[in-house]
Design a protein around this motif. Structure first.
Motif, PDB file in Angstrom:
ATOM      1  N   ILE A  45       1.104  -1.321   0.035  1.00  0.00           N
ATOM      2  CA  ILE A  45      -0.176  -0.364  -0.088  1.00  0.00           C
ATOM      3  C   ILE A  45       1.004   1.403   0.146  1.00  0.00           C
ATOM      4  O   ILE A  45       1.743   1.185   0.743  1.00  0.00           O
ATOM      5  CB  ILE A  45      -0.810   0.068   1.154  1.00  0.00           C
ATOM      6  CG1 ILE A  45      -1.366  -1.738   0.906  1.00  0.00           C
ATOM      7  CG2 ILE A  45      -1.684   1.272   0.986  1.00  0.00           C
ATOM      8  CD1 ILE A  45      -2.242  -1.279   2.260  1.00  0.00           C
ATOM      9  N   ARG A  46       0.510   2.122  -0.753  1.00  0.00           N
ATOM     10  CA  ARG A  46       1.186   3.609  -0.962  1.00  0.00           C
ATOM     11  C   ARG A  46       0.548   4.936  -1.145  1.00  0.00           C
ATOM     12  O   ARG A  46      -1.185   4.136  -1.680  1.00  0.00           O
ATOM     13  CB  ARG A  46       2.254   3.113  -2.137  1.00  0.00           C
ATOM     14  CG  ARG A  46       2.909   5.087  -2.597  1.00  0.00           C
ATOM     15  CD  ARG A  46       3.824   5.275  -2.915  1.00  0.00           C
ATOM     16  NE  ARG A  46       3.374   5.119  -5.033  1.00  0.00           N
ATOM     17  CZ  ARG A  46       4.067   4.633  -5.779  1.00  0.00           C
ATOM     18  NH1 ARG A  46       5.346   4.928  -5.706  1.00  0.00           N
ATOM     19  NH2 ARG A  46       3.147   4.647  -6.831  1.00  0.00           N
ATOM     20  N   GLY A  47       0.325   5.718  -0.338  1.00  0.00           N
ATOM     21  CA  GLY A  47      -0.836   6.054   0.021  1.00  0.00           C
ATOM     22  C   GLY A  47      -0.449   7.491   1.528  1.00  0.00           C
ATOM     23  O   GLY A  47       0.099   7.450   2.353  1.00  0.00           O
ATOM     24  N   ASP A  48      -1.794   7.319   1.389  1.00  0.00           N
ATOM     25  CA  ASP A  48      -2.340   7.686   2.611  1.00  0.00           C
ATOM     26  C   ASP A  48      -2.863   6.698   3.500  1.00  0.00           C
ATOM     27  O   ASP A  48      -3.735   6.212   3.186  1.00  0.00           O
ATOM     28  CB  ASP A  48      -3.254   8.962   2.184  1.00  0.00           C
ATOM     29  CG  ASP A  48      -3.598   9.261   4.483  1.00  0.00           C
ATOM     30  OD1 ASP A  48      -3.089   9.163   5.050  1.00  0.00           O
ATOM     31  OD2 ASP A  48      -4.452  10.265   3.871  1.00  0.00           O
ATOM     32  N   LEU A  49      -1.504   6.246   4.814  1.00  0.00           N
ATOM     33  CA  LEU A  49      -1.836   5.294   5.656  1.00  0.00           C
ATOM     34  C   LEU A  49      -3.146   5.313   6.785  1.00  0.00           C
ATOM     35  O   LEU A  49      -3.836   4.588   6.944  1.00  0.00           O
ATOM     36  CB  LEU A  49      -0.879   4.250   5.750  1.00  0.00           C
ATOM     37  CG  LEU A  49       0.237   3.693   4.797  1.00  0.00           C
ATOM     38  CD1 LEU A  49       1.674   3.418   5.333  1.00  0.00           C
ATOM     39  CD2 LEU A  49      -0.509   2.753   4.148  1.00  0.00           C
ATOM     40  N   ARG A  50      -3.068   6.507   6.875  1.00  0.00           N
ATOM     41  CA  ARG A  50      -3.862   6.495   8.177  1.00  0.00           C
ATOM     42  C   ARG A  50      -5.704   6.489   7.306  1.00  0.00           C
ATOM     43  O   ARG A  50      -5.957   5.602   8.183  1.00  0.00           O
ATOM     44  CB  ARG A  50      -4.137   7.954   8.511  1.00  0.00           C
ATOM     45  CG  ARG A  50      -4.561   8.811   9.722  1.00  0.00           C
ATOM     46  CD  ARG A  50      -5.278   7.771  10.788  1.00  0.00           C
ATOM     47  NE  ARG A  50      -4.246   8.187  11.646  1.00  0.00           N
ATOM     48  CZ  ARG A  50      -4.463   7.676  12.869  1.00  0.00           C
ATOM     49  NH1 ARG A  50      -4.512   6.517  13.066  1.00  0.00           N
ATOM     50  NH2 ARG A  50      -3.854   7.860  13.672  1.00  0.00           N
ATOM     51  N   TYR A  51      -5.619   7.175   6.363  1.00  0.00           N
ATOM     52  CA  TYR A  51      -6.438   7.095   5.920  1.00  0.00           C
ATOM     53  C   TYR A  51      -7.249   5.834   4.998  1.00  0.00           C
ATOM     54  O   TYR A  51      -8.570   5.972   5.702  1.00  0.00           O
ATOM     55  CB  TYR A  51      -6.968   7.945   3.995  1.00  0.00           C
ATOM     56  CG  TYR A  51      -8.305   7.829   3.694  1.00  0.00           C
ATOM     57  CD1 TYR A  51      -9.563   7.953   4.116  1.00  0.00           C
ATOM     58  CD2 TYR A  51      -7.386   7.564   2.091  1.00  0.00           C
ATOM     59  CE1 TYR A  51     -10.796   8.596   2.832  1.00  0.00           C
ATOM     60  CE2 TYR A  51      -8.978   7.583   0.769  1.00  0.00           C
ATOM     61  CZ  TYR A  51     -10.779   7.645   1.247  1.00  0.00           C
ATOM     62  OH  TYR A  51     -11.270   7.773   0.931  1.00  0.00           O
ATOM     63  N   PHE A  52      -6.067   5.082   4.628  1.00  0.00           N
ATOM     64  CA  PHE A  52      -6.478   3.829   3.941  1.00  0.00           C
ATOM     65  C   PHE A  52      -7.456   3.044   5.059  1.00  0.00           C
ATOM     66  O   PHE A  52      -8.352   1.972   6.070  1.00  0.00           O
ATOM     67  CB  PHE A  52      -5.192   2.575   4.118  1.00  0.00           C
ATOM     68  CG  PHE A  52      -5.263   0.935   3.540  1.00  0.00           C
ATOM     69  CD1 PHE A  52      -6.357   0.668   2.786  1.00  0.00           C
ATOM     70  CD2 PHE A  52      -4.748   0.552   4.338  1.00  0.00           C
ATOM     71  CE1 PHE A  52      -6.580  -0.420   2.809  1.00  0.00           C
ATOM     72  CE2 PHE A  52      -5.376  -0.616   4.500  1.00  0.00           C
ATOM     73  CZ  PHE A  52      -5.706  -1.206   3.811  1.00  0.00           C
TER      74      PHE A  52
END
Length: 135
Positions: free
Chosen positions: A114-121
């Motif tokens: 997973i790449r990007g906003d991990l909090r959002y995920f």
């Protein structure tokens, strides 16, 4: 009378299996879209799935004004930077979404990336039941 070769029969079955798997992963992602549309954490932006394996492909879940649309996408489809990108085998991703595999365990052992906003995920995955605890 012409005989059908074994390899031709296998090729036809493989094509049929691929077509069947494509419908299955799209159906699974369609179910995910329905869950996302009811999420209070949903933000405007894109979630991109880069799926490998027999039923692999690239899929974009584009959210805007509380509505999410799924599309099959190719590389460079547009210039928007996605909020989240997820890589993994289509069967693993399908199993995670359907609750058959533990998402956190798959993430930790490298089954998915997973790449990007991990909090959002993490917030989305908790809300829709993919994760039991935050990342």
């Amino acid at each position: 009378m012409a005989r059908k070769s074994r390899s031709a029969g296998r090729t036809a079955r493989t094509r049929a299996a691929k077509a069947g798997d494509r419908v299955t992963i799209e159906d699974t992602l369609g179910g995910l879209v329905q869950k996302l549309d009811t999420s209070v954490n949903l933000r405007t932006g894109d979630i991109i799935f880069h799926l490998s394996g027999v039923s692999g492909g690239e899929f974009r879940l584009a959210s805007h004004a509380g509505k999410t649309v799924i599309s099959s996408t190719g590389r460079g489809a547009d210039d928007r930077k996605p909020l989240i990108e997820i890589w993994g085998d289509a069967s693993v991703i399908r199993s995670i979404i359907n609750g058959e595999k533990n998402a956190l365990k798959q993430f930790m052992v490298g089954g998915i990336r997973i790449r990007g906003d991990l909090r959002y995920f993490s917030d989305l995955a908790l809300e829709i039941g993919i994760l039991d605890a935050p990342l």
